[in-house]
Design an enzyme around this catalytic site. Structure first.
Site, PDB file in Angstrom:
ATOM      1  N   ASP A   6      21.551  46.911  31.608  1.00  0.00           N
ATOM      2  CA  ASP A   6      20.515  46.123  31.679  1.00  0.00           C
ATOM      3  C   ASP A   6      19.949  46.150  33.166  1.00  0.00           C
ATOM      4  O   ASP A   6      20.581  45.484  33.799  1.00  0.00           O
ATOM      5  CB  ASP A   6      20.565  44.745  31.039  1.00  0.00           C
ATOM      6  CG  ASP A   6      19.298  43.639  31.417  1.00  0.00           C
ATOM      7  OD1 ASP A   6      18.355  44.296  31.956  1.00  0.00           O
ATOM      8  OD2 ASP A   6      19.458  42.567  31.246  1.00  0.00           O
ATOM      9  N   LYS A  68      11.542  46.690  40.288  1.00  0.00           N
ATOM     10  CA  LYS A  68      11.227  47.263  39.065  1.00  0.00           C
ATOM     11  C   LYS A  68       9.889  47.249  38.566  1.00  0.00           C
ATOM     12  O   LYS A  68       9.405  47.898  38.134  1.00  0.00           O
ATOM     13  CB  LYS A  68      12.023  46.302  38.174  1.00  0.00           C
ATOM     14  CG  LYS A  68      12.010  46.895  36.652  1.00  0.00           C
ATOM     15  CD  LYS A  68      12.965  46.089  35.700  1.00  0.00           C
ATOM     16  CE  LYS A  68      12.634  46.346  34.252  1.00  0.00           C
ATOM     17  NZ  LYS A  68      13.650  45.500  33.264  1.00  0.00           N
ATOM     18  N   GLU A 145      13.885  46.871  25.807  1.00  0.00           N
ATOM     19  CA  GLU A 145      14.693  45.609  25.891  1.00  0.00           C
ATOM     20  C   GLU A 145      14.820  44.708  24.567  1.00  0.00           C
ATOM     21  O   GLU A 145      15.878  44.103  24.159  1.00  0.00           O
ATOM     22  CB  GLU A 145      14.207  44.978  27.166  1.00  0.00           C
ATOM     23  CG  GLU A 145      14.568  45.669  28.431  1.00  0.00           C
ATOM     24  CD  GLU A 145      13.816  45.096  29.415  1.00  0.00           C
ATOM     25  OE1 GLU A 145      13.024  44.234  29.439  1.00  0.00           O
ATOM     26  OE2 GLU A 145      13.875  45.671  30.708  1.00  0.00           O
ATOM     27  N   ASP A 168      11.427  36.312  25.047  1.00  0.00           N
ATOM     28  CA  ASP A 168      12.066  36.502  26.172  1.00  0.00           C
ATOM     29  C   ASP A 168      11.339  35.678  27.451  1.00  0.00           C
ATOM     30  O   ASP A 168      10.181  36.306  27.800  1.00  0.00           O
ATOM     31  CB  ASP A 168      11.978  38.096  26.420  1.00  0.00           C
ATOM     32  CG  ASP A 168      12.900  38.562  27.895  1.00  0.00           C
ATOM     33  OD1 ASP A 168      13.299  37.555  28.682  1.00  0.00           O
ATOM     34  OD2 ASP A 168      13.061  39.706  27.974  1.00  0.00           O
TER      35      ASP A 168
END
Ligand code: AMP
Length: 568
Positions: A6, A68, A145, A168
């Protein structure tokens, strides 16, 4: 051996499929999460993880986090004298996770399943693949994800067409996805989100409650604004985490040698957080609407992201769906565990295939603007989003802006992509000027329309209704920059960087933390920290491993007593 990774914005984690189950692999410090942070020391050594993150406060020019968000762009950051792209930095994190896995498993890791957000486009996915190659890892599969989260919860073992809703809530973003298996293929049926909602916003609620009570004399106002925010938000983060377990918690800041503190109750926090909680609803409804799936037919509601640990969030979810979410898997571990499940399936040749969901805009697109606050102060260089990340494309959105000075002759738009509040943190794509008739401030309206299509072409139309004048700008997606030869060269350059020795990472992390504390405390506490550092360095020089382990424990205890236990 294939591992599952991850590669997160805040933290990353690595897992493996072993003895019929997925498990996470600890890093050199024994933690299951590794902060996605990179720092370059003065002697050119690369630090990754907690040691790097702790240097953010003391060595901000040599340290970087949250890269990211720039994945797939050619934008670089300079650490010391060296330039790095988000891809390079991600490769350093991947390299470190690979080393952790090899140390733990005692065998060579050849490949990895790496997770990416469902809304990542081709370019961002290619960049992630290249980051793997740069780290000497073959990327066997990129996995969405939300799919990974669903795999961690066993979607592959269910009947087909049992949709999972993945909720999430991370540090800075909120994503809702609906995942389903159909004909042996996993599909993310819909993704919706709010890229300005996360744990950090809840910290701001705690800070707003605590600040006036803990600092009646305004000591914090003597610090630079950025330091005030950083100190308060770190203290609020601790308090908020404590409030996940208790009815009340202290919020403490040390500033200018003063220890400022107050108690915040869960009830006060929850009242203040109500407006944020109500924002959780819309993306959930949108994902259901877009997927055409009714809430009663959802098979599981699974929670991912550290911020779903807040009881107020869990209660809101239970209310929203009329049932309890499934929380069997630790929300910070679910994605890496799911990647490990996919790695296990690949090894047995039974991996689930995925349908990609890529018809969304991968970045937020907007312009810079100036805000005027209640006291009449101007705040320049703020980002005004026009098309938000994750918007289905093709998309066309319009926003209106007004002149801000009397007799202004021209409006100047700079166009950016990114998620940062300040445009300096985003990528500039172009600019456009348009003349306006001189009037009093605020009297002239300018329409700014963004149209983004599936080939990544952005068209900007700016019009002044008062004069009928309009201007247009076309911005093409940047080309993928690297040729195979360039890639090889880059790999060599990165491979030549000195990586901090793994066995010494724990000490480096502790020293970085102690140095950060030294800078934030004053007076007696600072003096004491200085002496602890000197003593610890002396033990390190002695190279006696037992003595070092003892000294490390002692220093950790001392720092914990001063600032509370560290958290990832
Ligand atoms: P992620 O981006 O998924 O790593 O999530 C990070 C967010 O989770 C941060 O905003 C943290 O404050 C939050 N978080 C982690 N642990 C807890 C906890 N025990 N209680 C409340 N929030 C937490």
């Amino acid at each position: 051996m294939i591992i599952g990774i991850d590669l997160g914005t805040t933290n990353s984690a690595v897992g493996i499929w072993r003895d019929g189950k997925a498990e996470l692999i600890p890093n050199a410090q024994g933690d299951l999460l590794t902060p996605s942070a990179v720092s370059l020391t003065e002697d050119g050594t690369v630090l990754v993880g907690i040691a790097a993150r702790d240097r953010m406060a003391t060595h901000s020019g040599r340290t970087v986090t949250a890269f990211k968000r720039r994945m797939g762009t050619q934008q670089t950051v300079k650490l010391g004298k060296t330039e790095f792209t988000a891809e390079d930095l991600s490769s350093l994190v991947l390299r470190s996770l690979k080393a952790d896995a090899e140390a733990y498993l005692g065998e060579t890791v050849t490949g990895a399943v790496v997770t990416v957000p469902a809304y990542f486009n081709d370019k961002q996915r290619k960049a992630t693949r290249r980051a793997g190659e740069l780290a000497g890892l073959k990327i066997e599969r990129l996995l969405n994800e939300p799919t990974a989260a669903a795999l961690a919860y066993g979607i592959q073992d269910r009947e087909e067409k049992e949709p999972f809703l993945v909720f999430d809530l991370g540090g800075g973003t909120f994503d809702v996805s609906i995942v389903e298996v159909f004909d042996g293929i996993v599909e993310v049926r819909a993704s919706a989100g709010d890229n300005r909602l996360g744990g950090e916003d809840f910290n701001a609620c705690v800070a707003a409650i605590a600040r006036p009570r803990m600092d009646p004399d305004g000591i914090l106002y003597r610090l630079p604004a950025a330091d005030q925010t950083a100190l308060l938000s770190a203290a609020a983060e601790r308090t908020r985490r404590a409030l996940s377990e208790a009815d009340r918690a202290e919020c403490i800041v040390v500033a200018e040698g003063h220890r400022l503190g107050t108690e915040v109750t869960a009830a006060e926090f929850e009242t203040a957080a109500e407006p944020l909680i109500s924002r959780l609803r819309e993306p959930v409804l949108r994902s259901l609407r877009d997927s055409g799936i009714r809430v009663e037919t959802l098979s599981e509601i699974v929670l991912v992201g550290g911020a779903t640990r807040m009881p107020i969030v869990r209660r809101a979810i239970t209310r929203m769906f009329g049932r309890f979410p499934n929380t069997a898997v630790h929300p910070d571990h679910a994605i890496a565990l799911g990647a490990a499940v996919q790695a296990g399936l690949l090894a047995r040749d039974s991996a689930l295939d995925e349908v990609r969901l890529t018809d969304v805009c991968p970045f937020t697109l907007g312009v810079d603007h100036t805000e005027i606050d209640a006291r009449g102060n101007y705040h320049q260089g703020l980002f005004s989003p026009i098309i938000e990340r994750n918007t289905p494309i093709p998309a066309s959105r319009m926003k209106q802006y007004r002149t801000i000075s009397d007799n202004q002759r021209e409006v100047h738009f700079n166009i950016y992509q990114g998620e940062a509040r300040e445009v300096s943190g985003n990528v500039k794509l172009g600019s456009l000027r348009i003349p306006v008739p001189p009037r009093r401030a605020g009297e002239v309206v300018v329409d700014c329309r963004f149209s983004y299509d599936t080939s990544g072409l952005l068209e900007v139309d700016v019009a002044v209704p008062l004069t009928g004048e309009s201007h247009n700008l076309l911005i093409a997606d940047e080309a993928d920059a690297m040729t195979p030869a360039e890639l090889e060269k880059r790999r060599e350059t990165l491979a030549a960087l000195k990586i901090h020795p793994r066995e010494d990472q724990e000490n480096a992390a502790l020293l970085a933390r102690a140095t950060r504390c030294y800078e934030s405390f004053l007076g007696d506490a600072r003096h004491a920290i200085g002496q602890w550092i000197t003593a610890f360095e002396a033990v390190l020089d002695g190279q006696n491993l037992r003595a070092i382990a003892q000294a490390r424990e002692e220093l950790t205890r001392q720092l914990d007593a001063l600032e509370g236990e560290r958290f990832l």
